[in-house]
Design a protein around this motif. Structure first.
Motif, PDB file in Angstrom:
ATOM      1  N   ARG A 186     104.542  12.081  44.344  1.00 29.40           N
ATOM      2  CA  ARG A 186     105.440  13.079  43.793  1.00 29.40           C
ATOM      3  C   ARG A 186     104.931  14.170  42.667  1.00 29.40           C
ATOM      4  NH1 ARG A 186     109.699  10.038  39.128  1.00 29.40           N
ATOM      5  NH2 ARG A 186     107.408  10.060  38.056  1.00 29.40           N
ATOM      6  N   ALA A 187     103.736  13.818  42.166  1.00 27.65           N
ATOM      7  CA  ALA A 187     102.986  14.956  41.504  1.00 27.65           C
ATOM      8  C   ALA A 187     102.354  15.734  42.608  1.00 27.65           C
ATOM      9  CB  ALA A 187     101.663  14.055  40.838  1.00 27.65           C
ATOM     10  N   TYR A 188     101.966  15.686  43.461  1.00 29.46           N
ATOM     11  CA  TYR A 188     101.554  16.753  44.594  1.00 29.46           C
ATOM     12  C   TYR A 188     102.860  17.734  44.791  1.00 29.46           C
ATOM     13  CZ  TYR A 188     100.196  19.091  48.675  1.00 29.46           C
ATOM     14  OH  TYR A 188      99.717  20.195  49.498  1.00 29.46           O
ATOM     15  N   ALA A 189     103.880  17.027  45.062  1.00 26.70           N
ATOM     16  CA  ALA A 189     105.284  17.875  45.479  1.00 26.70           C
ATOM     17  C   ALA A 189     105.504  18.695  44.310  1.00 26.70           C
ATOM     18  CB  ALA A 189     106.167  16.769  45.660  1.00 26.70           C
ATOM     19  N   TYR A 190     105.354  18.278  43.023  1.00 26.17           N
ATOM     20  CA  TYR A 190     105.566  19.107  42.000  1.00 26.17           C
ATOM     21  C   TYR A 190     104.686  20.290  41.959  1.00 26.17           C
ATOM     22  CZ  TYR A 190     109.918  17.147  40.222  1.00 26.17           C
ATOM     23  OH  TYR A 190     111.614  16.706  40.109  1.00 26.17           O
ATOM     24  N   MET A 191     103.541  19.973  42.019  1.00 27.33           N
ATOM     25  CA  MET A 191     102.382  21.012  42.071  1.00 27.33           C
ATOM     26  C   MET A 191     102.460  22.109  42.822  1.00 27.33           C
ATOM     27  SD  MET A 191      99.664  21.875  40.091  1.00 27.33           S
ATOM     28  CE  MET A 191      99.573  23.457  40.545  1.00 27.33           C
ATOM     29  N   ASP A 192     103.004  21.607  44.186  1.00 26.59           N
ATOM     30  CA  ASP A 192     103.062  22.469  45.221  1.00 26.59           C
ATOM     31  C   ASP A 192     104.360  23.501  45.026  1.00 26.59           C
ATOM     32  OD1 ASP A 192     102.098  23.496  47.947  1.00 26.59           O
ATOM     33  OD2 ASP A 192     104.129  22.674  48.659  1.00 26.59           O
ATOM     34  N   LEU A 193     105.423  22.890  44.489  1.00 29.12           N
ATOM     35  CA  LEU A 193     106.706  23.812  44.223  1.00 29.12           C
ATOM     36  C   LEU A 193     106.399  24.851  42.967  1.00 29.12           C
ATOM     37  CD1 LEU A 193     109.276  20.975  44.091  1.00 29.12           C
ATOM     38  CD2 LEU A 193     109.368  22.825  45.362  1.00 29.12           C
ATOM     39  N   VAL A 194     105.642  24.373  42.015  1.00 31.01           N
ATOM     40  CA  VAL A 194     105.369  25.212  40.851  1.00 31.01           C
ATOM     41  C   VAL A 194     104.373  26.399  41.537  1.00 31.01           C
ATOM     42  CG1 VAL A 194     104.024  25.753  38.624  1.00 31.01           C
ATOM     43  CG2 VAL A 194     105.584  24.003  39.137  1.00 31.01           C
ATOM     44  N   SER A 195     103.552  25.902  42.319  1.00 32.68           N
ATOM     45  CA  SER A 195     102.551  27.095  42.863  1.00 32.68           C
ATOM     46  C   SER A 195     103.118  28.124  43.428  1.00 32.68           C
ATOM     47  CB  SER A 195     101.415  26.364  43.637  1.00 32.68           C
ATOM     48  OG  SER A 195     100.884  25.475  42.981  1.00 32.68           O
TER      49      SER A 195
END
Length: 530
Positions: free
Chosen positions: A164-173
């Motif tokens: 979940r943390a990875y997905a949110y980091m990708d979205l913000v980027s």
């Protein structure tokens, strides 16, 4: 992208179909089980559900979009309109484009699946307190059984936090105008399972709120791994401690929290170029990474098996050869960025050995037609897995040691530690990577911080080619270095799309139309320029 027979039942609670069509689809087949309270009654089934979450994890859309929109590819000899009809090669990007929708939906699908399995896991724990109870009368066999279940449970939860943390980091980027600004608009914060998928509407929140969840998820996962009796995962296909540290390091550098990144590198050392992640300095060693024969440089990669999407087919029809009908090729500007001794651009590495390569003298006098027919640089980054007999199908590398070396260099440059031969200087890490890839050990000296960032941007272009990073690197570093998309003249002249400034609004993804239309809470929060 692992496929398994439990995916549909393990994640059957996803409300993805409209209720008005219920009579048409709500047919229970013999033996079908769709109730999560029934499905998740054992630790085995929770692990099957976790495999289902991994099955929707993909970076393929990022890889495809970046390679075509930026200067990684050129129009290939067998191009039939790919990238031209859609306008993607001509920098046509809007809220109705395929890429924003694919990246947005892919990440939120991963988040949704993770959230739902977390809820199911908590229900399993509540319904089975026996495994967590301490009883002085327990036999050794009972204690072993309890330890097995609770440690495996912890392992599932830790991996869900990491995903979940990875997905949110990708979205913000991709979707925030400035990932380094905590007050800028980020994305929707969904850390729960909506009671109704069709009446829950969420607005975009600030980056700071998204980062708070990312940091919390990473820390919770690390805490579990540090206290659980579960064996520490070392497979490159699962969320491990090194995955979590790599994600945190990427986050800190993208946020320009350079000192925090330097501190984390020092306190939680992931070996830089040595076991278990040795940098390759031979052509055979490097090629073995591309074909998934070995995985020494990969901290985490997404497994792709027979039947999964062939990422190499983004550029080639049937094989990564001249005869495989390449409709996109390696751009001349990318090819020219590598030196003659660089193992990454040797035959059968990133470029296939069947490629036709014109000399500098030939290029100097070449017409568009001559160039198109005689300079065919075939993309071979995903040549296929020989062991599986699959052409163009390879694992998707998400975190590699090469990226971490350059993140370390960027963090050190960010705090002003530019030159020198010590490991505390940015120059050391750039020189080390170059030495491994080219065999050249020439000293690296930066004129100033801007020069350091410029060199690091160039090194990232070569090291992370066709991994979906170039677009974000231009977005992050380009406004400082002045480097945006810069295509070779004969690659772009026929199409009128040679350059794109790093400050252009299109280096932030638009919120997709599908979300804008369906979600009233996000209307009015579209990114500038769209």
């Amino acid at each position: 992208m692992r496929k398994n027979k439990f995916l549909l039942t393990a994640l059957a609670t996803l409300g993805l179909l409209a209720s008005s069509c219920e009579d048409a689809y709500n047919i229970t087949q013999p033996g079908e089980v769709n109730d999560p309270d029934v499905v998740y009654t054992s630790i085995d089934n929770l692990e099957y559900g976790l495999n289902g979450v991994y099955a929707v994890f993909s970076t393929a859309s990022e890889i495809e979009f970046t390679s075509i929109f930026t200067d990684e590819t050129s129009i290939g000899i067998q191009n039939g309109g790919q990238g031209l009809i859609s306008g993607l090669y001509n920098f046509n990007l809007n809220s109705g484009s395929d890429a924003p929708q694919a990246i947005w939906q892919s990440n939120y699908l991963l988040i949704n699946f993770a959230n739902r399995l977390m809820v199911a896991a908590e229900k399993f724990k509540t319904d089975n307190p026996y495994y967590w109870e301490v009883n002085p009368d327990d036999t050794q066999d009972v204690l072993d059984e309890k330890l097995d279940v609770t440690s495996r449970y912890d392992n599932v939860i830790a991996q869900l936090y990491g995903l979940r943390a990875y997905a949110y980091m990708d979205l913000v980027s991709w979707f925030s105008t400035d990932p380094a600004d905590d007050s800028a608009l980020g994305v929707m914060l969904l850390d729960f399972v909506p009671a109704d998928d069709y009446s829950t509407f969420l607005p975009r929140v600030t980056n700071g709120e998204i980062y708070a969840l990312i940091d919390s998820d990473i820390q919770k996962a690390l805490d579990i791994y540090s206290t659980s009796a579960s064996p520490i995962l070392t497979s490159t296909y699962y969320v491990s401690e090194d995955f979590l540290y790599a994600l945190k390091l990427r986050e800190l550098v993208y946020r320009k929290k350079y000192q925090d990144a330097v501190t984390l590198f020092a306190s939680n050392e992931i070996p830089m170029g040595t076991s278990p992640y040795p940098l390759q300095n031979t052509l055979d060693g490097y090629i073995s990474q591309l074909g998934d024969v070995t995985a020494e440089e990969s901290i985490f990669k997404i497994a792709c098996v027979t039947g999964d999407f062939q990422v190499g087919s983004y550029w080639n029809s049937s094989s990564s050869t001249v005869d495989g009908a390449p409709f996109f090729e390696i751009s001349r500007s990318l090819y020219n960025a590598y030196g003659s001794s660089d193992i990454r651009m040797q035959p059968d590495a990133i470029i296939d050995s069947s490629s036709l390569i014109m000399s500098a003298a030939q290029l100097a006098i070449a017409s568009n037609g001559t160039y198109r027919n005689n300079d065919i640089l075939v993309v071979n980054k995903y040549p296929g897995n020989e062991a599986q007999g699959d052409r163009l199908l390879n694992d998707l590398k998400v975190f590699t040691i090469g990226e971490l070396v350059l993140l370390r260099a960027e963090a050190l440059a960010g705090i002003g530690n530019l030159n020198g031969t010590a490991t505390t200087s940015a120059a050391y890490w750039v020189r080390r990577l170059r030495n491994y890839r080219t065999g050249i050990n020439t000293a690296v000296t930066f004129a100033d911080q801007t020069d350091a960032f410029s060199v690091i941007q160039d090194e990232r272009r070569k090291e992370l080619a066709f991994m979906g990073m170039r677009y974000l690197d231009i977005k992050r570093l380009g406004p400082v270095t002045g480097k945006g998309v810069d295509r070779y003249s004969l690659d772009c002249a026929p199409y009128g799309s040679c350059t794109l400034s790093a400050t252009d609004y299109r280096f932030t993804m638009p919120i997709p139309n599908t979300e804008i239309i369906a979600n009233p809470s996000i209307q009015g929060q579209q990114n500038p320029g769209y």
